[in-house]
Design a protein around this motif. Structure first.
Motif, PDB file in Angstrom:
ATOM      1  N   UNK A 186       0.836  -1.201   0.000  1.00 16.84           N
ATOM      2  CA  UNK A 186       0.000   0.000   0.000  1.00 16.84           C
ATOM      3  C   UNK A 186       0.869   1.248   0.000  1.00 16.84           C
ATOM      4  N   UNK A 187       0.571   2.163  -0.897  1.00 25.91           N
ATOM      5  CA  UNK A 187       1.359   3.391  -0.969  1.00 25.91           C
ATOM      6  C   UNK A 187       0.587   4.474  -1.705  1.00 25.91           C
ATOM      7  N   UNK A 188       0.783   5.701  -1.266  1.00 22.35           N
ATOM      8  CA  UNK A 188       0.355   6.854  -2.035  1.00 22.35           C
ATOM      9  C   UNK A 188       1.492   7.227  -2.976  1.00 22.35           C
ATOM     10  N   UNK A 189       1.164   7.763  -4.105  1.00 19.37           N
ATOM     11  CA  UNK A 189       2.188   8.105  -5.082  1.00 19.37           C
ATOM     12  C   UNK A 189       3.002   9.314  -4.627  1.00 19.37           C
ATOM     13  N   UNK A 190       4.343   9.253  -4.777  1.00 17.31           N
ATOM     14  CA  UNK A 190       5.153  10.438  -4.501  1.00 17.31           C
ATOM     15  C   UNK A 190       5.118  11.445  -5.658  1.00 17.31           C
ATOM     16  N   UNK A 191       4.555  11.023  -6.792  1.00 19.62           N
ATOM     17  CA  UNK A 191       4.588  11.866  -7.989  1.00 19.62           C
ATOM     18  C   UNK A 191       3.521  12.951  -7.969  1.00 19.62           C
ATOM     19  N   UNK A 192       2.447  12.706  -7.221  1.00 17.11           N
ATOM     20  CA  UNK A 192       1.332  13.644  -7.199  1.00 17.11           C
ATOM     21  C   UNK A 192       0.989  14.019  -5.763  1.00 17.11           C
ATOM     22  N   UNK A 193       0.466  15.200  -5.595  1.00 17.75           N
ATOM     23  CA  UNK A 193       0.027  15.675  -4.278  1.00 17.75           C
ATOM     24  C   UNK A 193      -1.193  14.867  -3.848  1.00 17.75           C
ATOM     25  N   UNK A 194      -1.144  14.204  -2.680  1.00 13.75           N
ATOM     26  CA  UNK A 194      -2.280  13.361  -2.279  1.00 13.75           C
ATOM     27  C   UNK A 194      -3.500  14.184  -1.896  1.00 13.75           C
ATOM     28  N   UNK A 195      -4.655  13.632  -2.217  1.00 16.11           N
ATOM     29  CA  UNK A 195      -5.891  14.250  -1.755  1.00 16.11           C
ATOM     30  C   UNK A 195      -5.906  14.210  -0.233  1.00 16.11           C
ATOM     31  N   UNK A 196      -6.132  15.347   0.375  1.00 13.68           N
ATOM     32  CA  UNK A 196      -6.088  15.405   1.830  1.00 13.68           C
ATOM     33  C   UNK A 196      -4.800  16.006   2.354  1.00 13.68           C
ATOM     34  N   UNK A 197      -3.841  16.281   1.440  1.00  9.49           N
ATOM     35  CA  UNK A 197      -2.610  16.932   1.867  1.00  9.49           C
ATOM     36  C   UNK A 197      -1.491  15.960   2.171  1.00  9.49           C
ATOM     37  N   UNK A 198      -0.287  16.509   2.360  1.00 10.77           N
ATOM     38  CA  UNK A 198       0.897  15.685   2.566  1.00 10.77           C
ATOM     39  C   UNK A 198       0.826  14.854   3.845  1.00 10.77           C
ATOM     40  N   UNK A 199       0.005  15.259   4.804  1.00 18.09           N
ATOM     41  CA  UNK A 199      -0.117  14.468   6.029  1.00 18.09           C
ATOM     42  C   UNK A 199      -0.682  13.077   5.760  1.00 18.09           C
ATOM     43  N   UNK A 200      -1.326  12.913   4.593  1.00 17.22           N
ATOM     44  CA  UNK A 200      -1.852  11.591   4.252  1.00 17.22           C
ATOM     45  C   UNK A 200      -0.726  10.564   4.092  1.00 17.22           C
TER      46      UNK A 200
END
Length: 308
Positions: free
Chosen positions: A70-84
């Motif tokens: 499981x991972x959020x992409x480092x390429x795009x700004x996550x929905x919900x902000x960087x704290x996600x």
């Protein structure tokens, strides 16, 4: 073995579940929205959210090995902000480790990232580093193997489409002239190594940096991608100071795909100190280059999608 692949419906997860199934392991793919349409028929699916421990705890019974993809992409700004990044990567991994410890799981394979560092420059690498700490500081008999790949490309991935977004054809204005280096690895070269990690105890306790056969600048990658599409691009260097201003403003615009964290990531190369593919009896000659993939010399077609 009974294997739980968390993130099993994703870009890497589908291929890993298939590889493990082909090796005669019993596989369960876990995701927030289970989808078995691309999975082998003998792979089961379950719903689970790494940010909610109670949704995971009942899935670990009689499991031998857990993969955390499981991972959020480092390429795009996550929905919900960087704290996600902290919520998904660190807290999510802590929940996985807790469930594994409670159910006496013997091994955890953690997919991390190059540069993972609890005190790193970007929210992404800090969260990945803190996730690694959650794994390595487990008080149980949980054996762990950590993979730190460079960017992963392949059919269904986002690296190529991200590059097209950042560096459009004909004229590409790239921060710093696109000198940031990457070591792209094809997903179908990475996945067999992930599967190998659970088939011998020699990989227990190891942290592996994994990259592809070439170190390429972002400018070289952009030109390679557009050449494969029958187009060209001229790189227009943008001073990093201006890129910082632009992406700082982008952070304030709802829906804008990149922000300051992406600017910071482009200040550092994404390449291995030592490519640990030799731990899996691979050499660079065994790996697929980005150019070979783009020219159709693999079993999968290049991803040409551009994010909305």
């Amino acid at each position: 073995m009974d294997v739980l692949v968390i993130g099993g419906s994703g870009f890497i997860g589908v291929r890993l579940c298939t590889e493990l199934s082909n090796r005669d392991h019993e596989v369960i793919a876990v995701s927030r929205s289970p989808d078995d349409s691309e999975l082998p028929g003998d792979v089961d699916t379950e719903m689970g959210d790494v940010t909610a421990y109670d949704s995971l705890s009942g899935l670990f019974d009689d499991i031998d090995v857990v993969y955390n993809l499981v991972a959020l992409s480092p390429l795009f700004k996550p929905s919900g902000g960087d704290e996600m990044h902290d919520i998904v990567h660190r807290q999510g991994t802590e929940n996985i480790v807790r469930a594994a410890e409670a159910n006496n799981v013997s091994q955890l394979v953690q997919l991390s990232a190059l540069g993972a560092d609890p005190d790193g420059t970007t929210a992404y690498v800090r969260a990945k580093g803190r996730a690694e700490t959650a794994v390595t500081e487990s008080d149980s008999d949980l054996d762990s193997t950590i993979f730190r790949p460079s960017v992963v490309f392949g059919d269904g991935g986002e690296f190529i489409s991200f590059t097209k977004l950042l560096a459009p054809p004909y004229v590409s204005a790239l921060p710093g002239g696109g000198k940031t280096r990457f070591q792209p690895i094809w997903v179908d070269d990475l996945v067999p190594m992930l599967a190998d990690a659970v088939e011998t105890d020699t990989h227990h306790g190891e942290i592996y940096e994994i990259g592809g056969p070439e170190r390429l600048t972002l400018a070289e990658i952009a030109q390679m991608i557009h050449t494969a599409d029958g187009r060209s691009t001229t790189i227009l260097p943008v001073p990093m100071s201006l890129a910082k201003i632009g992406l700082t403003v982008g952070d304030l615009i709802p829906g804008f795909p990149m922000g300051v964290d992406q600017y910071r990531s482009l200040q550092f190369d994404n390449v291995t100190d030592k490519n640990n593919i030799d731990a899996f009896a691979r050499t660079v000659d065994d790996l697929t280059t980005l150019e070979a993939y783009l020219s159709g010399e693999t079993d999968y077609e290049a991803d040409t999608r551009v994010p909305a």
